[in-house]
Motif scaffolding. Structure first.
Motif, mmCIF file in Angstrom:
data_model
loop_
_atom_site.group_PDB
_atom_site.id
_atom_site.type_symbol
_atom_site.label_atom_id
_atom_site.label_comp_id
_atom_site.label_asym_id
_atom_site.label_seq_id
_atom_site.Cartn_x
_atom_site.Cartn_y
_atom_site.Cartn_z
ATOM 1 N N TYR A 155 0.809 -1.218 0.000
ATOM 2 C CA TYR A 155 0.000 0.000 0.000
ATOM 3 C C TYR A 155 0.849 1.279 0.000
ATOM 4 C CZ TYR A 155 -3.093 -3.719 1.429
ATOM 5 O OH TYR A 155 -3.771 -4.923 1.477
ATOM 6 N N ARG A 194 -3.769 1.248 6.052
ATOM 7 C CA ARG A 194 -3.402 -0.116 5.669
ATOM 8 C C ARG A 194 -1.887 -0.287 5.589
ATOM 9 N NH1 ARG A 194 -7.409 -1.950 0.803
ATOM 10 N NH2 ARG A 194 -6.572 -0.046 -0.157
ATOM 11 N N PRO A 205 -10.433 3.204 2.898
ATOM 12 C CA PRO A 205 -10.330 1.747 2.770
ATOM 13 C C PRO A 205 -10.383 1.124 4.163
ATOM 14 C CG PRO A 205 -8.649 2.852 1.455
ATOM 15 C CD PRO A 205 -9.261 3.892 2.341
ATOM 16 N N THR A 221 -10.534 -2.418 4.953
ATOM 17 C CA THR A 221 -10.185 -3.822 5.120
ATOM 18 C C THR A 221 -8.994 -4.183 4.245
ATOM 19 O OG1 THR A 221 -11.020 -6.099 4.974
ATOM 20 C CG2 THR A 221 -11.805 -4.528 3.310
ATOM 21 N N GLU A 266 -10.294 -7.594 0.079
ATOM 22 C CA GLU A 266 -11.162 -7.007 -0.934
ATOM 23 C C GLU A 266 -11.783 -8.066 -1.838
ATOM 24 O OE1 GLU A 266 -11.889 -3.987 -0.824
ATOM 25 O OE2 GLU A 266 -10.228 -2.803 -0.028
ATOM 26 N N GLY A 267 -11.668 -9.351 -1.450
ATOM 27 C CA GLY A 267 -12.279 -10.419 -2.213
ATOM 28 C C GLY A 267 -11.295 -11.399 -2.815
ATOM 29 N N GLU A 268 -10.044 -10.952 -3.018
ATOM 30 C CA GLU A 268 -9.058 -11.824 -3.652
ATOM 31 C C GLU A 268 -8.783 -13.064 -2.807
ATOM 32 O OE1 GLU A 268 -8.675 -8.668 -3.023
ATOM 33 O OE2 GLU A 268 -8.254 -7.579 -4.890
ATOM 34 N N VAL A 299 -13.977 -13.287 1.294
ATOM 35 C CA VAL A 299 -14.589 -12.218 2.078
ATOM 36 C C VAL A 299 -14.452 -12.538 3.557
ATOM 37 C CG1 VAL A 299 -16.736 -11.000 2.576
ATOM 38 C CG2 VAL A 299 -16.221 -11.704 0.231
#
Length: 269
Positions: free
Chosen positions: A36, A71, A117, A119, A122-124, A127
């Motif tokens: 990040y 992050r 942001p 979390t 993010e789905g990768e 969840v």
């Protein structure tokens, strides 16, 4: 600035008014690359233990609360081995009885942020609905409370932190609403910091320093200078408190924080 080599088990995140690593012995500045962005922090010794210090708002308070790279900050601390975080935060009081100069060991939050942001997931990686029953580690808060008693430092042992987006201060109408919702103090940084720490299976506790009454409670207009003046009066107490907590800590984590991601497999070692 050097490339990171040292590991640290404890981290201190300094909020408004707590910018310098002078609470550490022989602090050295390091740059840490994260997915990040790069993060600058200091690592030194404190009470015989290796500790990382990170100014949340950067050098000289250059980064406003809604622009803090939360992050990257939490990722950087976790990447060097930090498992327990002690943080400071400047807050306003929602109640006439909670006076400027008070210290509050917050145990709950209400999130009114809007565009951050929130979390790492993010789905990768699937969840993740992280459990926030005990957002601010109850075990670590107990150690902070015990240290305060030992030092004779007056510390309110619980309180609900209302987190707003900032960087503006809140309106009197908002303050009345927050108080009605059960809030005790208002700040601009605890969320998503506390959530991200939980997602990294770290123990996290915040000592909130009340610098002022919120808008509509005091008849005087709030200024940033007022915040800073009261903050400086409290920095010494918080420094002494963190010294004591780290000195007394065995490093053992008997809480549920190391297992926060049990659904994906624990990250903690």
């Amino acid at each position: 600035m050097s490339t990171i080599q040292t590991q640290a088990s404890y981290g201190i995140i300094g909020g408004t008014g707590v910018y310098q690593p002078d609470l550490l012995e022989q602090p050295k500045q390091h740059s840490i690359a994260t997915p990040y962005g790069d993060v600058s922090l200091h690592i030194g010794r404190l009470q015989g233990k290796t500790v990382a210090f990170m100014p949340r708002h950067g050098k000289g308070h250059a980064v406003p609360p809604h622009k803090v790279n939360y992050r990257a900050n939490i990722w950087a601390l976790r990447s060097i081995g930090v498992q327990q975080i002690l943080a400071t935060a400047a807050v306003g009081s929602l109640h006439a009885g909670l006076q400027p100069g008070s210290l509050v060991l917050v145990d709950q939050f209400i999130d009114f942020t809007k565009q951050r942001p929130v979390t790492f997931f993010e789905g990768e990686q699937g969840v993740v609905h992280i459990d926030m029953t005990d957002p601010y580690c109850g075990r670590l808060r107990g150690e902070v409370s015990k240290a305060a008693d030992c030092l004779g430092i007056v510390l309110q042992a619980s309180g609900t932190y209302v987190c707003t987006e900032g960087p503006r201060f809140e309106t009197p109408a908002e303050i009345r609403m927050f108080a009605g919702f059960g809030g005790d103090v208002v700040g601009m940084t605890s969320v998503p910091e506390v959530v991200l720490a939980k997602e990294q299976e770290m123990c996290y506790a915040t000592v909130a320093m009340v610098t002022n009454y919120c808008a509509g409670i005091s008849k005087e207009a709030l200024t940033h200078r007022e915040v800073m003046e009261v903050m400086q009066a409290n920095v010494a107490n918080v420094r002494e408190l963190f010294y004591q907590v780290i000195e007394d800590s065995s490093g053992e984590r008997t809480c549920q924080c190391p297992h926060a991601l049990h659904e994906l497999g624990s990250l903690a070692k």
